[in-house]
Design a protein around this motif. Structure first.
Motif, PDB file in Angstrom:
ATOM      1  N   GLU A  87       0.654  11.028  -3.975  1.00 19.55           N
ATOM      2  CA  GLU A  87       1.642  10.351  -4.702  1.00 19.55           C
ATOM      3  C   GLU A  87       2.661   9.520  -3.930  1.00 19.55           C
ATOM      4  O   GLU A  87       3.102   8.396  -4.047  1.00 19.55           O
ATOM      5  N   ARG A  91       2.707   5.588  -3.449  1.00 15.38           N
ATOM      6  CA  ARG A  91       3.994   4.728  -3.981  1.00 15.38           C
ATOM      7  C   ARG A  91       4.660   4.088  -2.836  1.00 15.38           C
ATOM      8  O   ARG A  91       5.369   2.990  -3.174  1.00 15.38           O
ATOM      9  N   ALA A  96       3.382  -0.725  -7.682  1.00  9.28           N
ATOM     10  CA  ALA A  96       3.291   0.430  -9.064  1.00  9.28           C
ATOM     11  C   ALA A  96       1.900   0.371  -9.443  1.00  9.28           C
ATOM     12  O   ALA A  96       1.268   1.345  -9.968  1.00  9.28           O
ATOM     13  N   SER A  97       1.357  -0.839  -9.841  1.00 10.52           N
ATOM     14  CA  SER A  97       0.158  -0.993 -10.434  1.00 10.52           C
ATOM     15  C   SER A  97      -1.119  -0.383  -9.647  1.00 10.52           C
ATOM     16  O   SER A  97      -1.872   0.443 -10.274  1.00 10.52           O
ATOM     17  N   ALA A  99      -0.550   1.850  -7.170  1.00  6.81           N
ATOM     18  CA  ALA A  99      -0.342   3.294  -7.082  1.00  6.81           C
ATOM     19  C   ALA A  99      -0.809   4.018  -8.105  1.00  6.81           C
ATOM     20  O   ALA A  99      -1.247   4.902  -8.112  1.00  6.81           O
ATOM     21  N   ASP A 100      -0.495   3.395  -9.597  1.00  6.68           N
ATOM     22  CA  ASP A 100      -0.855   4.106 -10.685  1.00  6.68           C
ATOM     23  C   ASP A 100      -2.427   4.287 -10.763  1.00  6.68           C
ATOM     24  O   ASP A 100      -3.053   5.200 -11.200  1.00  6.68           O
ATOM     25  N   ALA A 101      -3.255   3.102 -10.397  1.00  5.15           N
ATOM     26  CA  ALA A 101      -4.749   3.163 -10.329  1.00  5.15           C
ATOM     27  C   ALA A 101      -5.311   4.410  -9.398  1.00  5.15           C
ATOM     28  O   ALA A 101      -6.194   4.942  -9.956  1.00  5.15           O
ATOM     29  N   LEU A 103      -3.490   7.046  -8.650  1.00  2.14           N
ATOM     30  CA  LEU A 103      -3.048   8.119  -9.036  1.00  2.14           C
ATOM     31  C   LEU A 103      -4.065   8.578 -10.262  1.00  2.14           C
ATOM     32  O   LEU A 103      -4.323   9.788 -10.539  1.00  2.14           O
ATOM     33  N   VAL A 104      -4.559   7.749 -11.247  1.00  2.00           N
ATOM     34  CA  VAL A 104      -5.447   8.010 -12.127  1.00  2.00           C
ATOM     35  C   VAL A 104      -6.517   8.820 -11.680  1.00  2.00           C
ATOM     36  O   VAL A 104      -6.951   9.586 -12.259  1.00  2.00           O
ATOM     37  N   ARG A 107      -5.827  12.415 -10.030  1.00  2.00           N
ATOM     38  CA  ARG A 107      -5.340  13.393 -10.798  1.00  2.00           C
ATOM     39  C   ARG A 107      -6.917  13.703 -11.815  1.00  2.00           C
ATOM     40  O   ARG A 107      -6.954  14.761 -12.304  1.00  2.00           O
TER      41      ARG A 107
END
Length: 124
Positions: A87, A91, A96-97, A99-101, A103-104, A107
């Motif tokens: 993460e 990041r 952010a978008s 990075a979030d993808a 991380l999905v 995880r």
């Protein structure tokens, strides 16, 4: 720093993330036992994996779950540390978008592996 999502940026992510792993006092022994001196092929494989996932390149062929289930000595804290380092890097490198993808997926992989090791997906 916000890199454009492409193979070069994924290669940067993989390289910097695994540099962090190789300097982590808890994760480094686990990875060294599994990878030994074969870091270059592993990094190339990880670039292929993340390009397949994030860019739809389809170049990764393998069984992530089966390969990881062969490892011994895995504890819930290893997943927390791995996800934390990952993460931090995504990041730092991406907006952010993106990075979030990443991380999905990370995880989801962690949950699957934790289920395999510990019988539940939320061990970390």
């Amino acid at each position: 720093m916000h890199l454009e999502l492409n193979r070069a940026a994924i290669s940067t992510l993989v390289t910097t993330f695994y540099d962090d792993i190789r300097h982590d006092p808890v994760l480094q022994p686990i990875f060294d036992n599994a990878i030994g001196d074969n870091w270059t092929p592993h990094l190339e494989r990880m670039v292929d994996f993340w390009c397949s996932v994030m860019l739809g390149s389809g170049e990764f062929k393998g069984n992530v779950y089966g390969k990881h289930m062969q490892l011994q000595g895995i504890e819930p804290d290893h997943f927390r540390r791995w996800l934390g380092l990952f993460e931090n890097q995504v990041r730092h490198l991406f907006d952010a978008s993106v990075a979030d993808a990443f991380l999905v997926v990370a995880r989801r992989i962690a949950a699957s592996l934790q289920y395999g090791y510990f019988g539940r997906a939320d061990a970390a």
